[in-house]
Design an enzyme around this catalytic site. Structure first.
Site, PDB file in Angstrom:
ATOM      1  N   HIS A   1       0.800  -1.228   0.000  1.00 20.16           N
ATOM      2  CA  HIS A   1       0.000   0.000   0.000  1.00 20.16           C
ATOM      3  C   HIS A   1       0.829   1.274   0.000  1.00 20.16           C
ATOM      4  O   HIS A   1       0.319   2.335   0.351  1.00 20.16           O
ATOM      5  CB  HIS A   1      -0.908   0.047   1.228  1.00 20.16           C
ATOM      6  CG  HIS A   1      -1.971  -0.990   1.249  1.00 20.16           C
ATOM      7  ND1 HIS A   1      -3.244  -0.765   0.786  1.00 20.16           N
ATOM      8  CD2 HIS A   1      -1.950  -2.274   1.666  1.00 20.16           C
ATOM      9  CE1 HIS A   1      -3.968  -1.859   0.932  1.00 20.16           C
ATOM     10  NE2 HIS A   1      -3.204  -2.797   1.470  1.00 20.16           N
TER      11      HIS A   1
ATOM     12  N   LYS B   1      -7.972  13.675   4.854  1.00 20.67           N
ATOM     13  CA  LYS B   1      -7.057  12.542   4.767  1.00 20.67           C
ATOM     14  C   LYS B   1      -6.073  12.685   5.916  1.00 20.67           C
ATOM     15  O   LYS B   1      -6.031  13.743   6.554  1.00 20.67           O
ATOM     16  CB  LYS B   1      -6.315  12.524   3.432  1.00 20.67           C
ATOM     17  CG  LYS B   1      -5.727  13.901   3.062  1.00 20.67           C
ATOM     18  CD  LYS B   1      -5.170  13.940   1.655  1.00 20.67           C
ATOM     19  CE  LYS B   1      -6.207  14.042   0.575  1.00 20.67           C
ATOM     20  NZ  LYS B   1      -6.380  12.863  -0.206  1.00 20.67           N
ATOM     21  N   ARG B   2      -5.277  11.665   6.191  1.00 17.02           N
ATOM     22  CA  ARG B   2      -4.269  11.819   7.237  1.00 17.02           C
ATOM     23  C   ARG B   2      -3.349  12.991   6.905  1.00 17.02           C
ATOM     24  O   ARG B   2      -3.154  13.334   5.726  1.00 17.02           O
ATOM     25  CB  ARG B   2      -3.440  10.525   7.360  1.00 17.02           C
ATOM     26  CG  ARG B   2      -4.150   9.433   8.112  1.00 17.02           C
ATOM     27  CD  ARG B   2      -4.512   9.830   9.515  1.00 17.02           C
ATOM     28  NE  ARG B   2      -3.339   9.855  10.368  1.00 17.02           N
ATOM     29  CZ  ARG B   2      -3.032   8.903  11.248  1.00 17.02           C
ATOM     30  NH1 ARG B   2      -3.835   7.874  11.429  1.00 17.02           N
ATOM     31  NH2 ARG B   2      -1.942   8.988  11.973  1.00 17.02           N
TER      32      ARG B   2
ATOM     33  N   LYS C   1       1.192  14.331   1.267  1.00 18.91           N
ATOM     34  CA  LYS C   1      -0.164  14.658   0.792  1.00 18.91           C
ATOM     35  C   LYS C   1      -0.320  16.159   0.560  1.00 18.91           C
ATOM     36  O   LYS C   1      -1.235  16.607  -0.108  1.00 18.91           O
ATOM     37  CB  LYS C   1      -1.204  14.155   1.801  1.00 18.91           C
ATOM     38  CG  LYS C   1      -1.213  12.628   1.951  1.00 18.91           C
ATOM     39  CD  LYS C   1      -2.260  12.187   2.950  1.00 18.91           C
ATOM     40  CE  LYS C   1      -2.211  10.713   3.274  1.00 18.91           C
ATOM     41  NZ  LYS C   1      -2.938   9.875   2.292  1.00 18.91           N
TER      42      LYS C   1
ATOM     43  N   THR D   1      -8.440   6.588  -1.647  1.00 19.41           N
ATOM     44  CA  THR D   1      -9.792   6.031  -1.788  1.00 19.41           C
ATOM     45  C   THR D   1     -10.812   7.132  -1.527  1.00 19.41           C
ATOM     46  O   THR D   1     -11.926   7.087  -2.056  1.00 19.41           O
ATOM     47  CB  THR D   1     -10.025   4.859  -0.811  1.00 19.41           C
ATOM     48  OG1 THR D   1      -9.501   5.225   0.461  1.00 19.41           O
ATOM     49  CG2 THR D   1      -9.351   3.605  -1.305  1.00 19.41           C
TER      50      THR D   1
ATOM     51  N   LYS E   1     -14.494   8.321  -3.376  1.00 20.42           N
ATOM     52  CA  LYS E   1     -15.760   8.621  -2.684  1.00 20.42           C
ATOM     53  C   LYS E   1     -16.288   9.983  -3.122  1.00 20.42           C
ATOM     54  O   LYS E   1     -17.493  10.154  -3.349  1.00 20.42           O
ATOM     55  CB  LYS E   1     -15.541   8.590  -1.164  1.00 20.42           C
ATOM     56  CG  LYS E   1     -15.156   7.198  -0.645  1.00 20.42           C
ATOM     57  CD  LYS E   1     -14.650   7.222   0.801  1.00 20.42           C
ATOM     58  CE  LYS E   1     -13.936   5.914   1.121  1.00 20.42           C
ATOM     59  NZ  LYS E   1     -13.136   5.967   2.358  1.00 20.42           N
TER      60      LYS E   1
HETATM   61  C1  F58 Z   1      -2.919   3.844   2.300  1.00 22.53           C
HETATM   62  N1  F58 Z   1      -1.982   3.433   3.302  1.00 22.53           N
HETATM   63  C2  F58 Z   1      -2.256   4.569   1.134  1.00 22.53           C
HETATM   64  N2  F58 Z   1      -1.421   3.033   5.487  1.00 22.53           N
HETATM   65  O1  F58 Z   1      -1.530   5.671   1.605  1.00 22.53           O
HETATM   66  C3  F58 Z   1      -3.357   5.036   0.192  1.00 22.53           C
HETATM   67  O2  F58 Z   1      -2.800   5.644  -0.940  1.00 22.53           O
HETATM   68  C4  F58 Z   1      -4.210   3.854  -0.226  1.00 22.53           C
HETATM   69  O3  F58 Z   1      -5.328   4.275  -0.938  1.00 22.53           O
HETATM   70  C5  F58 Z   1      -4.692   3.075   0.992  1.00 22.53           C
HETATM   71  O4  F58 Z   1      -3.595   2.705   1.812  1.00 22.53           O
HETATM   72  C6  F58 Z   1      -5.444   1.818   0.620  1.00 22.53           C
HETATM   73  O5  F58 Z   1      -4.706   1.058  -0.282  1.00 22.53           O
HETATM   74  C7  F58 Z   1      -2.341   3.484   4.603  1.00 22.53           C
HETATM   75  O6  F58 Z   1      -3.446   3.862   4.947  1.00 22.53           O
HETATM   76  C8  F58 Z   1      -1.541   3.010   6.830  1.00 22.53           C
HETATM   77  O7  F58 Z   1      -2.448   3.598   7.404  1.00 22.53           O
HETATM   78  C9  F58 Z   1      -0.512   2.206   7.603  1.00 22.53           C
HETATM   79  C10 F58 Z   1      -0.983   1.917   9.004  1.00 22.53           C
HETATM   80  C11 F58 Z   1       0.077   1.204   9.808  1.00 22.53           C
HETATM   81  C12 F58 Z   1       1.404   1.896   9.820  1.00 22.53           C
HETATM   82  C13 F58 Z   1       1.879   2.199   8.432  1.00 22.53           C
HETATM   83  C14 F58 Z   1       0.819   2.901   7.580  1.00 22.53           C
END
Ligand code: F58
Length: 812
Positions: free
Chosen positions: A353, A544-545, A550, A654, A658
């Site tokens: 991811h 978003k985070r 970003k 994602t 939405k």
């Molecule tokens: C996200 N990763 C990607 N990681 O940043 C985003 O582009 C993508 O759409 C999404 O995954 C789904 O595929 C992400 O959310 C985390 O939150 C991890 C949590 C645990 C620690 C490392 C990051």
């Protein structure tokens, strides 16, 4: 036992029964929480009947299942989703209305299970919804964190984290099975035993399963989500209690329970903390044992395991399952190594991811060896055999061998989990076309060269049930009136709306829906946070985070620039499109730069919102604690979706999907799934800006000089200088303002200034387009009509075809 009748009477009977005998109160004395819990349990009755039928059927037919292994499931509120899936929306509403109960009030009581950080966790939740809706026998395995993602508050504009005590008021959707607890061991050492090796662990904990029902949409299928909670083992307790140290024994319990106590609030830089590795091993060890010993028949021949299961690894967090399965087969069942490896490879597949190198998990050998000594040995052996193959394929290329090794030597000896996953899995996928391409070309290039057939793409998707049907009832009604309701499970049917983009009456009604959703958002933000929108202005959203890649700071530069233009008198106020800028973002608690960005956004927001000249024209709202519940309110109200990451950094996104599905237009870079969104909705209906990935890479390697942009673009300079002057921070030039200024102008890895000009130009195109209401709504309708591809049902079908080789079953 059959499901209760789908009638208002039967529903009411069960509800009252739950109020009286579940909650132990009379209806007239019941609190909103009593009523919520009773309602939830009533819905559960309806689902449970189908659940049992499905489980029995699965057992009898021995069909192949999908196990989605994920450290996170960001479920969001359950009540509305389960009512919808069970076809109980109207019945429940009628039943409660008859009893004089306001169902909205009960919805307000629900606390969402925030068992995830962001996109990755929410994707897992969308996927289990789609698996059930597509009738695929499947189980989600994860961790029942006692505390989910922290609750974000702002104090003086700064983020302050509060614990998310989501279980405090009861958790009606889960069913605990302490009798099925699994023991998981840790530590100790490894000995020779005959031909093989024997792990002698030092301590253990119990994993107690909590089951959640995962209903498909109106199809009678109910799958399972099984989340594990850690408890002390009885033996462990007894030993210490008998030794007479009561306090120590109680402490030991706490020690065990710690494992599932809290979700790590990281977004992309895993910290390599011991407890996190304990969590990872804990949940996969429980899950493998559960599947092999509980789900499969007792005498099942594990050589045929691939006929019954595929374990999808959601990023590297569950990858320790690979050596665990090897250990179960080789050490505990005495299998030959090669035999075990053949089975292991067939049952695992890996989804990556990320593209950020710092996000790739590594575990120090010191830590892994201390916590899981036998697993470390197994990983070494997997690596030895793998590197032998690499040497065969590339004789003499020791550099490549070092690059590809599962074991890194620098800066310390450590296990690269992404390499382990890639070696072990039969498939590796990225989450959008561009991402999968970059994985194969860059991040995992050597592996893709060695095994091109292993690499594939599955573009992410989102569930239309939650993110359109539930979140946007008005738009759903309009769509259904136009094309029927088949779109809810076949989202490509939205294409049939295309001709209606040319229909003035349809566009008018579409605008009415948007306006209504804005009013509802305004109401929500007012009640929730005391925040006000700028009338019915454009809603421009970036949720978003918070992460530098970003580029929330680029968005902020746009806002500051507008403000600077107006307040310096250069830009007439009347020429500015009225907008409400909406932010939603949590920062990892240890990520200083991200927290400073939040502080600065709040400071700029305060200044703009307090300026009477801007009243009704510009507003910045940043509701704290953005979560699934708020997303469902916010996304349907948005006009503009900000997807402005540096190209080549956002794996997919994602939220972008939405927004498009709810009729917002995107302003975005050529990154992640934006690329596919633009291809589908068309260039005329998307505001593209910024460097492409190759351009960004070229600039990076040539050497990015932010000062050049700062000096050569007066508008950019003015905005940055205004920030640095302390104009938003009560004269303070240091702190957040100083730090963000210098990070952007001195050494920004994500090159925000390089894209500023092109971003501003794109925003000017947005203003121009928005001024023509008819043309804008035409584009918005086309965004909806052409985004059906982004259903998670389609993603799951792609996983079935390209990776899992499992089929939907007839479970009637
Ligand atoms: C996200 N990763 C990607 N990681 O940043 C985003 O582009 C993508 O759409 C999404 O995954 C789904 O595929 C992400 O959310 C985390 O939150 C991890 C949590 C645990 C620690 C490392 C990051």
């Amino acid at each position: 036992m059959a499901a209760p009748d789908h009638t208002v009477e039967a529903f009411t009977w069960h509800f009252l029964h739950e109020i009286n005998f579940g909650q132990g109160v009379d209806l007239y004395r019941a609190s909103a929480n009593d009523k919520y819990l009773a309602l939830a349990r009533t819905v559960r009755h309806y689902l449970a009947a189908r659940w049992l039928v499905n489980l029995r059927h699965q057992h009898e037919t021995q069909s192949k299942s999908v196990a989605y292994l994920s450290a996170e499931f960001l479920l969001g509120p359950q009540l509305e989703n389960n009512l919808l899936a069970a076809g109980l929306e109207d019945i429940a509403a009628q039943s409660l209305a008859n009893l004089g109960i306001d169902i909205e009030e009960l919805r307000g009581v629900e606390v969402e299970p925030g068992l995830g950080n962001g996109g990755l966790g929410r994707l897992a939740a969308c996927f289990i919804d789609s698996l059930a809706t597509l009738n695929v026998p499947s189980v989600g395995y994860g961790i029942r964190y006692e505390y989910g993602i922290f609750r974000q508050t702002f104090v003086d504009g700064k983020q302050v984290e509060k614990p998310d005590n989501w279980l405090a008021m009861g958790s009606p959707w889960e069913i605990a099975h302490p009798e099925n607890a699994v023991e998981v061991t840790f530590g100790g050492h490894v000995e020779d035993e005959g031909e093989g090796r024997r792990w002698v662990p030092a301590w253990s904990v119990l994993g107690v399963p909590y089951n959640y029902m995962v209903p498909g949409y109106l199809n009678g299928r109910v799958n399972t989500l099984r989340l594990w909670s850690a408890e002390a083992t009885k033996a462990f307790d007894l030993k210490i209690f008998n030794a007479g140290d009561y306090a120590q024994a109680v402490r030991a319990q706490t020690f065990a329970e710690n494992i599932s106590k809290v979700l790590y609030p990281e977004d992309s830089t895993p910290q390599g903390k011991e407890l996190r590795l304990q969590q990872q091993y804990f949940f996969v060890a429980c899950s493998l044992r559960d599947f092999i010993e509980t789900v499969l028949p007792e005498d099942y021949d594990l050589h045929r395991l691939p006929e019954r299961i595929v374990f999808q690894l959601n990023d590297t967090h569950p990858v320790i399952a690979v050596p665990e399965l090897m250990r179960l087969l080789v050490d505990e069942r005495g299998w030959d190594w090669d035999e075990a490896w053949a089975v292991t490879q067939q049952v695992f597949a890996y989804t990556c991811h990320t593209l950020l190198p710092e996000a790739l998990e590594v575990w120090s050998v010191e830590l892994l060896g201390r916590l899981l000594p036998r697993h470390l040995e197994i990983i070494y052996r997997i690596n030895e055999e793998f590197l032998e193959k690499v040497r065969e394929a590339y004789p003499g290329d020791e550099l490549r061998v070092r690059r590809m090794s599962i074991v890194a030597e620098q800066p310390e000896r450590a296990i690269r989990m992404a390499h382990l996953a890639t070696v072990a899995g039969h498939k590796v996928n990225g989450v959008a076309e561009l991402h999968s391409q970059l994985l194969a070309d860059k991040v995992l290039h050597d592996f893709a060269e060695l095994w091109p057939e292993k690499f594939t793409n599955v573009t992410n998707g989102v569930t239309p049930r939650r993110f359109v049907r539930l979140a946007n009832p008005s738009l759903s009604g309009l769509i259904t009136e136009a094309i029927g309701d088949g779109w809810v499970t076949d989202l490509e049917q939205l294409r049939r709306l295309e001709p209606l983009a040319e229909d003035a009456e349809f566009r008018r009604r579409f605008r009415e829906v948007k306006a209504l959703n804005k009013r509802e958002l305004a109401e929500t933000l007012w009640v929730r946070d005391g925040l006000e929108l700028a009338g019915d202005a454009m809603v421009d959203a970036m949720v978003k985070r918070l992460h530098e890649y970003k580029r929330q700071s680029l968005k902020l530069l746009h806002i500051v620039s507008l403000y600077e233009g107006i307040s310096s008198g250069r830009v007439p106020l009347e020429s500015v499109t009225p907008r409400t800028f909406v932010f939603g973002a949590k920062a990892a608690p240890g990520y200083v730069r991200a927290k400073e960005t939040i502080e600065l956004i709040n400071a700029v927001g305060r200044t703009i919102n307090e300026d009477p000249a801007l009243e009704g024209r510009l507003k910045v709202v940043f509701p704290p604690n953005y979560n699934v519940t708020l997303a469902e309110r916010l996304i349907p109200a948005a006009d503009l979706s900000e997807q402005i990451s540096l190209a080549g950094k956002e794996a997919s996104g994602t939220g972008n999907m939405k927004f498009a599905l709810n009729g917002a237009l995107t302003i975005g870079t050529d990154d992640g799934a934006n690329v596919e969104i633009r291809q589908l909705v068309g260039d005329d209906n998307f505001f593209l800006f910024g460097m492409t990935e190759p351009e960004a890479a070229a600039l990076q390697s040539k050497g990015y000089e932010p000062g050049e942009y700062y000096e050569s673009d007066p508008q950019l300079k003015a905005a940055l200088d205004l920030i640095a002057s302390g104009a938003f921070t009560e004269g303070d030039r240091g702190g957040a303002a100083g730090s963000i200024f210098s990070s952007l102008t001195e050494r920004d890895r994500f090159m925000a200034l390089a894209d500023f000009r092109s971003y501003m130009d794109a925003q000017a195109r947005v203003e121009e387009a928005y001024a023509d209401h008819e043309a804008w709504s035409r584009s918005a309708v086309l965004n909806v009509a052409r985004s059906g591809f982004f259903s998670s049902d389609r993603s799951i079908r792609d996983y079935l075809d390209r990776i899992w080789g499992a089929d939907p079953v007839d479970h009637s």
